[in-house]
Design an enzyme around this catalytic site. Sequence first.
Site, PDB file in Angstrom:
ATOM      1  N   CYS A  93     -75.582  20.748  70.271  1.00  0.00           N
ATOM      2  CA  CYS A  93     -76.252  19.995  71.330  1.00  0.00           C
ATOM      3  C   CYS A  93     -76.971  20.969  72.256  1.00  0.00           C
ATOM      4  CB  CYS A  93     -75.220  19.178  72.107  1.00  0.00           C
ATOM      5  SG  CYS A  93     -75.842  18.465  73.643  1.00  0.00           S
ATOM      6  N   ASP A 128     -46.828  27.425  55.025  1.00  0.00           N
ATOM      7  CA  ASP A 128     -47.807  28.389  54.512  1.00  0.00           C
ATOM      8  C   ASP A 128     -49.201  28.082  55.038  1.00  0.00           C
ATOM      9  OD1 ASP A 128     -45.933  29.822  53.110  1.00  0.00           O
ATOM     10  OD2 ASP A 128     -46.277  28.774  51.216  1.00  0.00           O
ATOM     11  N   LYS A 161     -41.216  34.242  42.569  1.00  0.00           N
ATOM     12  CA  LYS A 161     -40.827  34.304  43.983  1.00  0.00           C
ATOM     13  C   LYS A 161     -39.751  33.244  44.212  1.00  0.00           C
ATOM     14  CE  LYS A 161     -42.636  34.263  48.699  1.00  0.00           C
ATOM     15  NZ  LYS A 161     -41.670  33.249  49.206  1.00  0.00           N
TER      16      LYS A 161
END
Length: 717
Positions: A455, A48, A129
């Site tokens: 930079c 995930d 789920k």
Amino acid sequence: MLNQRKPVEQMTEAEAAEELAFLAAELSRHDMLYHGKDDPEISDADYDALKRRNDLIEERFPALIREDSPSQKVGAAPSLTFAPVVHARPMLSLDNSFSDEDARAFVAGIYRFLGRLPDGSIAFTVEPKIDGLSMSLRYENRRLVTAATRGDGTTGENVTANVRTIGMIPQRLPAEAPDVVEIRGEIYMAKSDFAALNAEMAAQGRPLYVNPRNTASGSLRQLDAKVTASRRLRFFAYAWGEMSAMPADTQLGMVETFKAWGFPVNPLMQRFFSADELLEHYHHIERERPELDYDIDGVVYKVDQLDLQARLGFRSRSPRWATAHKFPAERAFTRLKGIDIQVGRTGALTPVARLEPITVGGVVVTNATLHNEDYIRGIGNTGEPIREGRDIRIGDMVIVQRAGDVIPQIVDVVMDERPEGTEPYRFPTSCPICGSHAVRDINEKTGKVDAVRRCTGGFVCRAQAVEHLKHFVSRNAFDIEGLGSKQIEFFFESEDETLRIRTAPDIFTLERRQESSLTKLENIDGFGKVSVRKLYEAINARRSIGLHRFIYALGIRHVGETTAKLLARSYGTYEHFGAAMTEAGGFSGDAWNELNSIDGIGEVVARAIVEFYKEPRNLKVLSDLLEEVTPERAEMPVATDSPVAGKTVVFTGSLEKMTRDEAKAKAESLGAKVAGSVSKKTDIVVAGPGAGSKLDKARELGLQTMDEDEWLALIGG
């Protein structure tokens, strides 16, 4: 590798394109291991996290979405062991939510898409789920004829013989069922059955199974159906595919019908009308999770009314009317040993935490992102305190989390365990590579200070110069075989002028310089006559190159592969492109307006391109490079059968028969590009009541305009 990934908010478009290519390949590999071989290498949380990383990058860089992106496909290709079955309706996956805020945003988005006030009038279902194997059961004349796995979402595997051995799946449906019915759900193994199976394996001295999900999937794919029958597999029905007649008009009504037909359905499924109620049930299921006899990894929210589901429609791989709210990922405690500063191609200084090794979500973590100096100080992106203002110091006991992102991140500090004498971390104000000043730019529009310190050394900075060369020869740029990271670093560091490569044109003069050199490349360790000959051949093969590759290779900030293709298609030739960018140098006039009007090119990207062309050093490198290579004319896209394919459309004013989001989604599904402003590049302006300056500008430019009814007639309703 994953521990070193840059935070999404600090990525350039080029870096994003490179990582999306990596994620597409990596997730495809894990899909095959998970869906095709039932032998995953990583945990569900880590999978995930990879997917969420991909989604976050695509959300920030939508123009970079690839055809092979995991966001554009479902599951994995079916194996060759079982006969393929083409699903009558694709078996799509779900978008994920990882927090209560995500869930609230899902509910709010439904109301917004439908153009309704968030008044609690829309019902949503909530259900666990199930962590199992997705299955589609097809019944014709009320008899089970086919059982197929999800596969890649379009084509699955025929496992009918094995599914017939699962007792709780009906072989026949009652007389009131329609002629064609496809029931979709999840096959799983109960925790108690899994424990009993492993007890049997242990008693026989055989290896134990890893987890119920993999065991269920492997059991279903047995060539001998008797093995499947012995594994006590179970099933929950929760969705449908093709139906010759709909027995209900709500999600809950459909599931209740399935139950009446003899299918097992989850008893925890309920219907609610507010985000607060959805979340209350989510947390209730989360608390009940340890007591359930089956594995779950979250809950699923769905819009209940089927007519609203139809209006909401689908994205490329998922329904817009549903989301999976995942349970939180694992956190762990460890000690922060140090902070390293990495310098990227664009000069960004990125802090990376060095940690005492700790296992998080099944992966040993030694590095974690610290995002930027404000994050270390306890300040968020908008200046608000985070972690209640607690800063992060070397030596701290920190909390590390892997959730919603590939990179492990430090989310908090345990103040009670802070060692005495620690001091606030001092972020460097000079580049650790070249010593140049490192500054935080001020956004000219907002006046806000950039979160990233960069930079200022440019090509003087070894890190930036080397990374720029690596980008130039990368796969999506010049793709020069034989010039990998090690070779680039060797040529860059060489003191021999006939070997040194400091800028891109040096690559193409290498062979000429070597002809008169006493230091022959073929005599240097790691090279030889054959490899040097192949290197020169690879370089010379790139003296003519596609315009989009040439633009991408320049390494302009915010210009990734997809943006480079947009520019190439818009300008056609490098002569036109280069001249236009030079002409746009004043950030005004026709050339500047034309650049900004390209769909997918915002002002930030446009400004970065023009700034690149204003820098004398860049112009010198470009001039030298164009002496060696020839950018080819861009290929123009081929139109499709849609009357609006390839056209740029602008919607303005009020729409009465659909919301703006619905109109945009429909136009894009037909191949059109939807822009937010009117320009010479606009093809069609759809104007509703209240249309103002955009309609005026369209008429001034002589563009095609139409009202909502004319637009619907054009696209077929």
